[in-house]
Design a protein around this motif. Sequence first.
Motif, PDB file in Angstrom:
ATOM      1  N   ILE A  11      -1.454   8.578   2.215  1.00 39.77           N
ATOM      2  CA  ILE A  11      -2.902   8.687   2.037  1.00 39.77           C
ATOM      3  C   ILE A  11      -3.471   7.298   2.331  1.00 39.77           C
ATOM      4  CG2 ILE A  11      -2.695   8.393  -0.495  1.00 39.77           C
ATOM      5  CD1 ILE A  11      -5.305  10.156  -0.705  1.00 39.77           C
ATOM      6  N   ALA A  12      -4.283   7.217   3.395  1.00 40.44           N
ATOM      7  CA  ALA A  12      -4.822   5.917   3.811  1.00 40.44           C
ATOM      8  C   ALA A  12      -6.324   5.892   3.540  1.00 40.44           C
ATOM      9  CB  ALA A  12      -4.541   5.693   5.295  1.00 40.44           C
ATOM     10  N   TYR A  13      -6.725   4.999   2.705  1.00 40.78           N
ATOM     11  CA  TYR A  13      -8.147   4.823   2.360  1.00 40.78           C
ATOM     12  C   TYR A  13      -8.790   6.111   1.868  1.00 40.78           C
ATOM     13  CZ  TYR A  13      -6.905   0.675   4.785  1.00 40.78           C
ATOM     14  OH  TYR A  13      -6.231  -0.460   5.139  1.00 40.78           O
ATOM     15  N   GLY A  14      -7.960   6.935   1.221  1.00 40.93           N
ATOM     16  CA  GLY A  14      -8.471   8.199   0.697  1.00 40.93           C
ATOM     17  C   GLY A  14      -8.446   8.229  -0.820  1.00 40.93           C
ATOM     18  N   GLY A  40      -8.791  21.146   3.264  1.00 38.30           N
ATOM     19  CA  GLY A  40      -8.383  21.422   1.893  1.00 38.30           C
ATOM     20  C   GLY A  40      -8.592  20.215   1.005  1.00 38.30           C
ATOM     21  N   ASP A  41      -8.404  20.450  -0.285  1.00 37.46           N
ATOM     22  CA  ASP A  41      -8.701  19.449  -1.305  1.00 37.46           C
ATOM     23  C   ASP A  41      -7.410  18.763  -1.762  1.00 37.46           C
ATOM     24  OD1 ASP A  41      -9.558  18.017  -3.493  1.00 37.46           O
ATOM     25  OD2 ASP A  41     -10.582  19.711  -4.448  1.00 37.46           O
ATOM     26  N   ALA A  42      -7.432  17.438  -1.786  1.00 40.73           N
ATOM     27  CA  ALA A  42      -6.272  16.653  -2.230  1.00 40.73           C
ATOM     28  C   ALA A  42      -5.889  16.985  -3.675  1.00 40.73           C
ATOM     29  CB  ALA A  42      -6.597  15.161  -2.124  1.00 40.73           C
ATOM     30  N   GLU A  43      -6.841  17.495  -4.434  1.00 39.91           N
ATOM     31  CA  GLU A  43      -6.566  17.780  -5.844  1.00 39.91           C
ATOM     32  C   GLU A  43      -5.990  19.183  -6.045  1.00 39.91           C
ATOM     33  OE1 GLU A  43     -10.024  16.645  -8.229  1.00 39.91           O
ATOM     34  OE2 GLU A  43     -10.452  15.138  -6.695  1.00 39.91           O
ATOM     35  N   LEU A  74      -4.401  16.846   5.953  1.00 36.60           N
ATOM     36  CA  LEU A  74      -5.290  17.600   5.060  1.00 36.60           C
ATOM     37  C   LEU A  74      -6.548  16.790   4.777  1.00 36.60           C
ATOM     38  CD1 LEU A  74      -5.157  20.141   2.931  1.00 36.60           C
ATOM     39  CD2 LEU A  74      -4.742  18.319   1.288  1.00 36.60           C
ATOM     40  N   ASP A  75      -7.693  17.421   4.889  1.00 32.24           N
ATOM     41  CA  ASP A  75      -8.947  16.733   4.551  1.00 32.24           C
ATOM     42  C   ASP A  75      -9.990  17.783   4.184  1.00 32.24           C
ATOM     43  OD1 ASP A  75     -10.009  13.633   5.398  1.00 32.24           O
ATOM     44  OD2 ASP A  75     -11.547  15.123   4.918  1.00 32.24           O
ATOM     45  N   PHE A  76     -10.906  17.410   3.283  1.00 27.29           N
ATOM     46  CA  PHE A  76     -11.919  18.408   2.921  1.00 27.29           C
ATOM     47  C   PHE A  76     -13.194  18.286   3.750  1.00 27.29           C
ATOM     48  CE2 PHE A  76     -13.828  16.278  -1.212  1.00 27.29           C
ATOM     49  CZ  PHE A  76     -14.223  15.172  -0.466  1.00 27.29           C
ATOM     50  N   ALA A  77     -13.298  17.253   4.596  1.00 27.92           N
ATOM     51  CA  ALA A  77     -14.499  17.100   5.430  1.00 27.92           C
ATOM     52  C   ALA A  77     -14.230  17.709   6.807  1.00 27.92           C
ATOM     53  CB  ALA A  77     -14.885  15.638   5.547  1.00 27.92           C
ATOM     54  N   TYR A  78     -14.811  18.876   7.038  1.00 22.77           N
ATOM     55  CA  TYR A  78     -14.547  19.634   8.257  1.00 22.77           C
ATOM     56  C   TYR A  78     -14.866  18.817   9.506  1.00 22.77           C
ATOM     57  CZ  TYR A  78     -14.855  23.359  11.703  1.00 22.77           C
ATOM     58  OH  TYR A  78     -14.683  24.129  12.825  1.00 22.77           O
ATOM     59  N   ARG A 131     -19.130   8.613  13.940  1.00 25.76           N
ATOM     60  CA  ARG A 131     -19.132   7.144  14.075  1.00 25.76           C
ATOM     61  C   ARG A 131     -17.931   6.520  13.374  1.00 25.76           C
ATOM     62  NH1 ARG A 131     -24.498   8.670  12.530  1.00 25.76           N
ATOM     63  NH2 ARG A 131     -23.777   8.537  10.402  1.00 25.76           N
ATOM     64  N   TYR A 132     -17.165   7.364  12.666  1.00 23.16           N
ATOM     65  CA  TYR A 132     -16.130   6.833  11.776  1.00 23.16           C
ATOM     66  C   TYR A 132     -15.116   5.939  12.488  1.00 23.16           C
ATOM     67  CZ  TYR A 132     -12.357   6.439   8.472  1.00 23.16           C
ATOM     68  OH  TYR A 132     -11.395   5.915   7.656  1.00 23.16           O
ATOM     69  N   ASP A 133     -14.535   6.421  13.574  1.00 25.10           N
ATOM     70  CA  ASP A 133     -13.469   5.648  14.240  1.00 25.10           C
ATOM     71  C   ASP A 133     -13.994   4.306  14.737  1.00 25.10           C
ATOM     72  OD1 ASP A 133     -11.462   7.404  13.765  1.00 25.10           O
ATOM     73  OD2 ASP A 133     -11.471   8.316  15.756  1.00 25.10           O
ATOM     74  N   VAL A 174      -2.592  13.067   3.518  1.00 22.29           N
ATOM     75  CA  VAL A 174      -3.733  13.547   2.735  1.00 22.29           C
ATOM     76  C   VAL A 174      -4.958  12.686   3.052  1.00 22.29           C
ATOM     77  CG1 VAL A 174      -4.568  13.966   0.387  1.00 22.29           C
ATOM     78  CG2 VAL A 174      -2.167  14.362   0.944  1.00 22.29           C
ATOM     79  N   ALA A 175      -6.135  13.315   3.031  1.00 25.59           N
ATOM     80  CA  ALA A 175      -7.388  12.636   3.411  1.00 25.59           C
ATOM     81  C   ALA A 175      -7.227  12.075   4.826  1.00 25.59           C
ATOM     82  CB  ALA A 175      -7.751  11.543   2.401  1.00 25.59           C
ATOM     83  N   THR A 176      -6.738  12.929   5.686  1.00 29.01           N
ATOM     84  CA  THR A 176      -6.324  12.498   7.030  1.00 29.01           C
ATOM     85  C   THR A 176      -7.481  12.062   7.914  1.00 29.01           C
ATOM     86  OG1 THR A 176      -4.820  13.130   8.818  1.00 29.01           O
ATOM     87  CG2 THR A 176      -6.413  14.789   8.176  1.00 29.01           C
ATOM     88  N   TRP A 230      -1.993  -2.376   9.418  1.00 33.37           N
ATOM     89  CA  TRP A 230      -1.749  -1.960   8.027  1.00 33.37           C
ATOM     90  C   TRP A 230      -1.218  -0.527   7.984  1.00 33.37           C
ATOM     91  CZ3 TRP A 230      -7.322  -3.537   6.239  1.00 33.37           C
ATOM     92  CH2 TRP A 230      -7.411  -4.935   6.185  1.00 33.37           C
ATOM     93  N   ARG A 231      -1.797   0.335   8.829  1.00 30.40           N
ATOM     94  CA  ARG A 231      -1.346   1.731   8.847  1.00 30.40           C
ATOM     95  C   ARG A 231       0.116   1.811   9.295  1.00 30.40           C
ATOM     96  NH1 ARG A 231      -6.046   4.987   9.083  1.00 30.40           N
ATOM     97  NH2 ARG A 231      -7.839   3.630   9.348  1.00 30.40           N
ATOM     98  N   LYS A 232       0.454   1.028  10.340  1.00 31.24           N
ATOM     99  CA  LYS A 232       1.834   1.074  10.844  1.00 31.24           C
ATOM    100  C   LYS A 232       2.801   0.620   9.762  1.00 31.24           C
ATOM    101  CE  LYS A 232       1.146   0.644  15.787  1.00 31.24           C
ATOM    102  NZ  LYS A 232       1.047  -0.260  16.920  1.00 31.24           N
TER     103      LYS A 232
HETATM  104  C1  LIG Z   1     -12.079   6.516   4.431  1.00 29.21           C
HETATM  105  S1  LIG Z   1     -11.624   8.075   5.079  1.00 29.21           S
HETATM  106  C2  LIG Z   1      -9.955   7.798   5.545  1.00 29.21           C
HETATM  107  C3  LIG Z   1      -9.536   8.686   6.663  1.00 29.21           C
HETATM  108  C4  LIG Z   1      -8.165   8.385   7.253  1.00 29.21           C
HETATM  109  N1  LIG Z   1      -7.107   8.556   6.277  1.00 29.21           N
HETATM  110  C5  LIG Z   1      -8.093   7.011   7.828  1.00 29.21           C
HETATM  111  O1  LIG Z   1      -7.250   6.242   7.395  1.00 29.21           O
HETATM  112  O2  LIG Z   1      -8.903   6.697   8.704  1.00 29.21           O
HETATM  113  C6  LIG Z   1     -11.445   9.007   3.590  1.00 29.21           C
HETATM  114  C7  LIG Z   1     -11.195  10.482   3.834  1.00 29.21           C
HETATM  115  O3  LIG Z   1     -10.869  11.096   2.582  1.00 29.21           O
HETATM  116  C8  LIG Z   1     -11.350  12.414   2.610  1.00 29.21           C
HETATM  117  N2  LIG Z   1     -11.368  12.903   1.230  1.00 29.21           N
HETATM  118  C9  LIG Z   1     -11.972  12.352   0.166  1.00 29.21           C
HETATM  119  N3  LIG Z   1     -11.750  13.083  -0.946  1.00 29.21           N
HETATM  120  C10 LIG Z   1     -10.962  14.121  -0.564  1.00 29.21           C
HETATM  121  C11 LIG Z   1     -10.402  15.218  -1.255  1.00 29.21           C
HETATM  122  N4  LIG Z   1     -10.594  15.392  -2.573  1.00 29.21           N
HETATM  123  N5  LIG Z   1      -9.641  16.077  -0.575  1.00 29.21           N
HETATM  124  C12 LIG Z   1      -9.429  15.926   0.762  1.00 29.21           C
HETATM  125  N6  LIG Z   1      -9.961  14.919   1.489  1.00 29.21           N
HETATM  126  C13 LIG Z   1     -10.713  14.011   0.824  1.00 29.21           C
HETATM  127  C14 LIG Z   1     -12.706  12.260   3.269  1.00 29.21           C
HETATM  128  O4  LIG Z   1     -13.223  13.471   3.745  1.00 29.21           O
HETATM  129  C15 LIG Z   1     -12.397  11.260   4.377  1.00 29.21           C
HETATM  130  O5  LIG Z   1     -12.065  11.894   5.576  1.00 29.21           O
END
Ligand SMILES: C[S@@+](CC[C@H](N)C(=O)[O-])C[C@H]1O[C@@H](n2cnc3c(N)ncnc32)[C@H](O)[C@@H]1O
Length: 239
Positions: free
Chosen positions: A129-132, A112-115, A84-88, A27-29, A62-64, A43-45
């Motif tokens: 990194i957008a909203y991540g 993968g993990d942003a950290e 890169l994102d940790f949520a499959y 449902r995210y998009d 990151v957090a794509t 904002w993204r552009k």
């Molecule tokens: C609000 S969404 C933003 C997604 C995308 N960047 C966008 O602009 O629509 C936040 C994302 O951050 C990812 N995320 C949060 N913590 C993270 C971490 N430590 N490593 C990788 N991804 C992470 C989440 O899985 C989620 O997909």
Amino acid sequence: MTDQQFIHSGAEKKPRVQAMFNRIAGRYDFLNHALSLGIDILWRKKTLKSLRLKDGDRLLDVATGTADMGLLALDIAKVDVLGLDFAYEMLVYGSKKLVKKSATDRIHLVQGDAERIPLQSETMDAITIAYGMRNVGDIDQTLSEFYRTLRPGGRVAVLEFSLPSGRIFGPLFNFYFRKILPFFGGLFSNKTDYTYLPESVRHFPSRGDFMDLMRAEGFIGVECYDLTLGISSIFIATK
Ligand SMILES: C[S@@+](CC[C@H](N)C(=O)[O-])C[C@H]1O[C@@H](n2cnc3c(N)ncnc32)[C@H](O)[C@@H]1O
């Protein structure tokens, strides 16, 4: 789980955030663009343009999530994107979009993990990194990984929600964010997920504090621009 139980930093936060994004991936998009009334695309552009990308640049997003930033980056330059994102589950939806838009040769998605970014040092020309950033467990560690993976002279852009400070718009937006958004989010999703959003913004460092964190990692030329009356901010810096 009530919002009071939601942890807003540290190791305990990560599995909860990961589970939440896996849960809402389908449902995210729709919710993302509907609840922001589509303004998020502008904002993204703007965020991507601030990086001054050139053909051939390697961009790490990151957090794509579902790969929106990577796809928009291709409208600006012929870049090679690693998302890169940790949520499959978010990546599953993202990869479907890449196939639909014939972008699989330019954008690659990795879990993968942003950290702990699974890349060698100084291999990226730019990072977004957008909203991540407000979702990671440890902001300092994430910024340190950005610094490590960027090449010298590379640029980073962080797009994040902010709290507008205007005397009239500030309280109005606060009401929308804390009451209306969780209500509508709750119609399509778990209400807690949309209560988490305003709470995570409230726990995010102020603009000035976040800029200081970037400087403390070694970034230079740190700048912050408010978008649409301060609903979102872009932070830009150079290694
Ligand atoms: C609000 S969404 C933003 C997604 C995308 N960047 C966008 O602009 O629509 C936040 C994302 O951050 C990812 N995320 C949060 N913590 C993270 C971490 N430590 N490593 C990788 N991804 C992470 C989440 O899985 C989620 O997909």
